[in-house]
Write a protein that holds these residues in place. Sequence first.
Motif, PDB file in Angstrom:
ATOM      1  N   UNK A 162      83.005  47.493  21.421  1.00  0.00           N
ATOM      2  CA  UNK A 162      82.914  48.694  22.265  1.00  0.00           C
ATOM      3  C   UNK A 162      81.697  49.524  21.861  1.00  0.00           C
ATOM      4  N   UNK A 163      81.470  49.660  20.547  1.00  0.00           N
ATOM      5  CA  UNK A 163      80.301  50.406  20.068  1.00  0.00           C
ATOM      6  C   UNK A 163      79.015  49.777  20.585  1.00  0.00           C
ATOM      7  N   UNK A 164      78.965  48.459  20.605  1.00  0.00           N
ATOM      8  CA  UNK A 164      77.773  47.752  21.102  1.00  0.00           C
ATOM      9  C   UNK A 164      77.557  48.053  22.591  1.00  0.00           C
ATOM     10  N   UNK A 165      78.629  48.054  23.361  1.00  0.00           N
ATOM     11  CA  UNK A 165      78.524  48.363  24.800  1.00  0.00           C
ATOM     12  C   UNK A 165      78.040  49.801  24.993  1.00  0.00           C
ATOM     13  N   UNK A 166      78.592  50.726  24.212  1.00  0.00           N
ATOM     14  CA  UNK A 166      78.172  52.130  24.303  1.00  0.00           C
ATOM     15  C   UNK A 166      76.695  52.262  23.952  1.00  0.00           C
ATOM     16  N   UNK A 167      76.274  51.534  22.940  1.00  0.00           N
ATOM     17  CA  UNK A 167      74.867  51.548  22.528  1.00  0.00           C
ATOM     18  C   UNK A 167      73.964  51.109  23.680  1.00  0.00           C
ATOM     19  N   UNK A 168      74.387  50.050  24.389  1.00  0.00           N
ATOM     20  CA  UNK A 168      73.598  49.519  25.498  1.00  0.00           C
ATOM     21  C   UNK A 168      73.589  50.476  26.700  1.00  0.00           C
ATOM     22  N   UNK A 169      74.699  51.168  26.927  1.00  0.00           N
ATOM     23  CA  UNK A 169      74.850  51.986  28.147  1.00  0.00           C
ATOM     24  C   UNK A 169      74.711  53.485  27.904  1.00  0.00           C
ATOM     25  N   UNK A 170      74.306  53.866  26.690  1.00  0.00           N
ATOM     26  CA  UNK A 170      74.302  55.291  26.334  1.00  0.00           C
ATOM     27  C   UNK A 170      73.470  56.136  27.298  1.00  0.00           C
ATOM     28  N   UNK A 171      72.325  55.630  27.697  1.00  0.00           N
ATOM     29  CA  UNK A 171      71.449  56.403  28.578  1.00  0.00           C
ATOM     30  C   UNK A 171      72.078  56.681  29.933  1.00  0.00           C
ATOM     31  N   UNK A 172      73.021  55.838  30.345  1.00  0.00           N
ATOM     32  CA  UNK A 172      73.635  56.007  31.664  1.00  0.00           C
ATOM     33  C   UNK A 172      74.881  56.898  31.630  1.00  0.00           C
ATOM     34  N   UNK A 173      75.341  57.269  30.434  1.00  0.00           N
ATOM     35  CA  UNK A 173      76.530  58.139  30.328  1.00  0.00           C
ATOM     36  C   UNK A 173      76.121  59.579  30.614  1.00  0.00           C
ATOM     37  N   UNK A 174      76.723  60.184  31.622  1.00  0.00           N
ATOM     38  CA  UNK A 174      76.395  61.549  32.001  1.00  0.00           C
ATOM     39  C   UNK A 174      77.620  62.460  32.015  1.00  0.00           C
ATOM     40  N   UNK A 175      78.716  61.981  31.463  1.00  0.00           N
ATOM     41  CA  UNK A 175      79.965  62.752  31.447  1.00  0.00           C
ATOM     42  C   UNK A 175      80.352  63.009  29.995  1.00  0.00           C
ATOM     43  N   UNK A 176      80.346  64.283  29.582  1.00  0.00           N
ATOM     44  CA  UNK A 176      80.646  64.623  28.193  1.00  0.00           C
ATOM     45  C   UNK A 176      82.083  64.280  27.838  1.00  0.00           C
ATOM     46  N   UNK A 177      82.990  64.284  28.825  1.00  0.00           N
ATOM     47  CA  UNK A 177      84.376  63.903  28.550  1.00  0.00           C
ATOM     48  C   UNK A 177      84.436  62.453  28.085  1.00  0.00           C
ATOM     49  N   UNK A 178      83.768  61.579  28.808  1.00  0.00           N
ATOM     50  CA  UNK A 178      83.742  60.156  28.446  1.00  0.00           C
ATOM     51  C   UNK A 178      83.042  59.957  27.108  1.00  0.00           C
ATOM     52  N   UNK A 179      81.885  60.618  26.952  1.00  0.00           N
ATOM     53  CA  UNK A 179      81.103  60.440  25.723  1.00  0.00           C
ATOM     54  C   UNK A 179      81.867  60.934  24.503  1.00  0.00           C
ATOM     55  N   UNK A 180      82.502  62.100  24.601  1.00  0.00           N
ATOM     56  CA  UNK A 180      83.183  62.672  23.431  1.00  0.00           C
ATOM     57  C   UNK A 180      84.333  61.783  22.970  1.00  0.00           C
ATOM     58  N   UNK A 181      85.060  61.171  23.915  1.00  0.00           N
ATOM     59  CA  UNK A 181      86.144  60.250  23.549  1.00  0.00           C
ATOM     60  C   UNK A 181      85.577  59.011  22.863  1.00  0.00           C
ATOM     61  N   UNK A 182      84.510  58.466  23.417  1.00  0.00           N
ATOM     62  CA  UNK A 182      83.890  57.274  22.826  1.00  0.00           C
ATOM     63  C   UNK A 182      83.327  57.571  21.439  1.00  0.00           C
ATOM     64  N   UNK A 183      82.747  58.751  21.268  1.00  0.00           N
ATOM     65  CA  UNK A 183      82.163  59.119  19.969  1.00  0.00           C
ATOM     66  C   UNK A 183      83.216  59.103  18.868  1.00  0.00           C
ATOM     67  N   UNK A 184      84.367  59.713  19.138  1.00  0.00           N
ATOM     68  CA  UNK A 184      85.449  59.733  18.144  1.00  0.00           C
ATOM     69  C   UNK A 184      85.925  58.309  17.847  1.00  0.00           C
ATOM     70  N   UNK A 185      86.077  57.512  18.902  1.00  0.00           N
ATOM     71  CA  UNK A 185      86.687  56.193  18.754  1.00  0.00           C
ATOM     72  C   UNK A 185      85.823  55.230  17.948  1.00  0.00           C
ATOM     73  N   UNK A 186      84.492  55.333  18.092  1.00  0.00           N
ATOM     74  CA  UNK A 186      83.608  54.363  17.426  1.00  0.00           C
ATOM     75  C   UNK A 186      82.950  54.940  16.176  1.00  0.00           C
ATOM     76  N   UNK A 187      83.356  56.152  15.768  1.00  0.00           N
ATOM     77  CA  UNK A 187      82.656  56.865  14.692  1.00  0.00           C
ATOM     78  C   UNK A 187      82.624  56.118  13.369  1.00  0.00           C
ATOM     79  N   UNK A 188      83.592  55.215  13.132  1.00  0.00           N
ATOM     80  CA  UNK A 188      83.661  54.537  11.828  1.00  0.00           C
ATOM     81  C   UNK A 188      82.827  53.260  11.752  1.00  0.00           C
ATOM     82  N   UNK A 189      82.221  52.840  12.875  1.00  0.00           N
ATOM     83  CA  UNK A 189      81.506  51.550  12.865  1.00  0.00           C
ATOM     84  C   UNK A 189      80.059  51.680  13.334  1.00  0.00           C
TER      85      UNK A 189
END
Length: 819
Positions: A162-189
Motif C-alpha cells: 500500500x505504501x508503494x502505491x501511495x508513493x506512486x500516486x501521491x501527486x494525484x491525491x488531492x483529498x486531505x481526508x484520504x491522505x491523512x488516513x493513508x499517512x497514519x496507516x503506512x507510517x511504520x514502513x
Amino acid sequence: MLCLRKVCLFPLRRYQARTLSSDLLLSQINNCTHEDEVFSLVGRNKARLSEKHVGIALNVLWQLQKKRPLLLRTSDYVRNHSQFLALCILAENKVQHMEDEVIVDTLYSIQRLNVEDHDSLAEVLVTEAWKRLERLSLPALSKFALCLYKQRRQFSPLIGKIAHIVDMKLDSIEDIRILSVLMISISDVISQSFRDRLLQKAEHLLGEEDEVYFNYAKRVTQFLQNVKLTYYPLLEKCNKIFLKSASQLDLHNISIIFGLYEQLGFDSAEFRLVAKQLLSESIDDYHDPETFAKLFFILGPMAGSKVRERLLVTAAHMAEEFSSHQVLAILKTMQKMRCRNSHLLKKMVSVLHKHLDSYHVLQLIKLTQYLMLLRCHDPELFAKLKMLLFGFLKSSVISADTAAIIRVLALLPSSQVEEIIVNKATAILPQCSLYHLNYIATALVKWNHYDQLHWQNTSELCVKLLQKINDCGFQRLHKAGNVNLLLEELTHVNGEWFQEVIREETVATCQRLIDQITWKNVLQLSFFLIKTNHRCPSLLDRIASVTVENTDKIHPFEMYSILCLFSILNYDPPGNEEFFDSCIQHLTSNLSCFETHHLVLLGHVLAVAGYFPPALIKTIFNVSFLSKLDAQLEVLSDTLKQRVRSRLMKLNRAVCLECPEFHIPWFHEHYCHHSFYTGRSRINPLRQHVHKMLAEILGGSHYTRVSVLTPYYYEIDFECILDKNKKPLSYMPQNMLLSALEGIHWRRDIKVEGRKALPPGAQRIALELLDSKAFIKDSHHLKGEAAVKKRHLEMLGYRVIQIPHFEWNSMVLSTKEQR
C-alpha cells in the motif's frame, strides 16, 4: 408468432419482477431505523440476498450503531444475533462476487462492530482485497489501509505494498481526508524521504484554519507522533485548526491532543487556555473514574488553587474505583503538579497494592519513577516493586528494557547492586546504545556511592562493569558513521557518566562527522552542545555557516534554539554580524510564529548576545502583550513560569541599561524585591573568608559591603569605594550591614539616582567570585550571563574585578599573601 412472443416475454417479466423486488429490498434495508428491522428483513429474504444486499445490510448495522453515543451502543447484541451470523456466512460465500468498494466497506463495518480480527470473514475479506489492491480507488485504499492498521498489521508486507502505491500516486491525491488516513496507516514502513514528501503534501492540502479540518488535523498530528518528528510548520497549522474548533473540543479530543503534544514535545499555551476554560466550565460533569482521570490529567497541572483542591479531594474520594491505568495517570499528573498531598498519595498507594501484578514492565518502571519523585514512603510497596522488577529483569531479553529496569532499581530505597544485575548488564552491553549505556552507568555510579558510604564490598563489581561500559561507549563512538543516528542516541544522554567519561570523545566524533552537518540537523547538534556546555569552535562555526546559508529553510522556533547556543556559550562565529543579522531578520519577519512567552525568551537570548531588534522590543514591552503574557503564564508549568518571569525581568533590565532610546520603564522593582527578600540565603564560607581578608587589607570591615544589591537588582559579592588616590572610603554606619555572618541584604528602594554621589575621582569597585557555573566546561571562557553582568555593572559605574574559581584555588594563589 404471437405464441412465440408470449413464450419469450414470460421470462423477461419474471426477470423484471425479480429486479424490482430486489431493488425494493435494497431500499427497505437502507431505510431501516433499528437493527431488528435489518435482521427481520434478512431472515425473511435470506434466499434472495445478493452480495450487494449483504454488504449494504452490514454497513447499515454499523451506521445505526454509529448514530448512538458510545455508552449506548449495542455491538454485543448485534454481533451475537443469529441473523448477523447468517449475514457473515453469506458474505463469506459471496465475497468473490462483491465489488471492490463493497469488500472494503464490509471489512470496515464488521471491524467497527468489534468482530474479531481472526474471524474467518475478516480474513477472507482481507485476502480478497489484497488480490485487488492495484485496482482499488484511493478512497477504498485508504479505508482498507485503516482497517489493516486497526488490526495491528502496520508492519505487514501488505502495508508495504500500500505504501508503494501511495508513493506512486501521491501527486494525484488531492483529498486531505484520504491522505491523512493513508499517512497514519503506512507510517511504520516509510523512508525518511517518503515521510518528507508526505509532510509537504499534507501541509499543502491541509486548508485554512477551519473547523471542517479538525479530524484531519488530528490524524496528521498522530502521524507526526508515529514517526517521532516535531515538524513545527505542520504542528502550528494543526494547532490553529484545533483552536478554531471549540465545538469539537470535548474531554476525549482534548485528552488525545494533549497526549500527542506531550509525546512530540510540543506545547501551546493558547490551546491550554482554551482547554482550561472549556473543562473548568464543565468540571461537574465528570463523575466516572475514566473521564475524571482524563480531566485530572489535563486540568490538574494548570488549575488554580480552588479547582486544584477540588480535583485532589475528588481523586481521593474516587481512588478505590480507579483502574490500574488510571492510577498510573493520576500519579503521573501528581508528579507534574509537584503535588505533596499526603492523603491522596496514601489513597493511591493503598489502591496500587491490588493493581501491581497487572502492570507490564514499562508501566512498573514509570510507576517507580513517579513514586520516588512524589517522595512516597511505603517499605512494603517498594519491596513488592523490587521483587516484580527483578522478575522482569531475569526474563528480559530486550536490551532497552533491561537497561531501564537496572536504572530504576537503583532509585529504590536502600538498593544495592546484586550479581544478577551485573550479569544481565554484562550480557547486553554490546547491544546497548549510548542512551542505554548511560542508564546502566548512572545506576552503577549511584550503587558505588551507596556501597562506599555503607562499607559494602560490592563496589569492585561496579568498578569493573563501569570500565566495560566505558569501553563499549568508546567503541560505539569510534564506529559511528552517521551523525543523525548519533545525535538521536544522544538526545536523552546526560549525567555524571556522560559528562566525565565520554563527553570529549563524543564532541570529537561530531567533529569527525562535521561534513554531515546540514540545516536538517543543526537543531539537534545545538541542543547537544548546550547540554555538554562545551565550546568547540569548529562545530560552532559549522552551525553558524549552515544557518546563514539556509535561513529560509529553518523554522523560526528552531532558529531561536540555535541562537541560544551562541548566546549561552558567549561565542562569536566568523562573520558574527552577518550570522546574527540574518537570523534576526528571519525571526522578526516571523514573530507571529511565537507565543508570548517564547518571544520573551527570544528577546532575552538576543539581549545576552547584545542585540535588541526594535520590532521585537516594541512587541514585548506593550501593555496588551504583557496582559496576554500574564494570562498564558497561568497555564504553564511552575518551572517554565518562573523562567519566563525571570527572563522578562532580565530583558527589562538590559533594555533600560543598554537602550534608553526605547524609553522602556523599569517595572520589576516589586518582582525583584519579592524574589531577593523571600529567597535570602546565608553567606557562604568562601565569601566570609574573602570578606575578612578585604577587611584586613582595607583597614576594617566598614570599608567594604557584602552581598550588595545594585540598582536594577544585580547582586555583587563585595563592594568598596576608592578615592582618587586609591584609598578606601568608609561607609556610613547607617548604610552598613549587621554582620557578614547574618547575611547581607539591602532595602528595596535602591535606585540609580538614589545612590550617594561619589567624591570627584572616586570609583566604586565590584569584586566578584566566579564559580564553575560562570564558565564553559574545562575552559576559562565566560558564559553569556556572566559576561552580561560585567557589562551592565560597568554601565552602572563600577570597576569590575572578577576572581575565577580556577585562579583562587590554583597553586599560584595557594598562600594568604598571594591571595
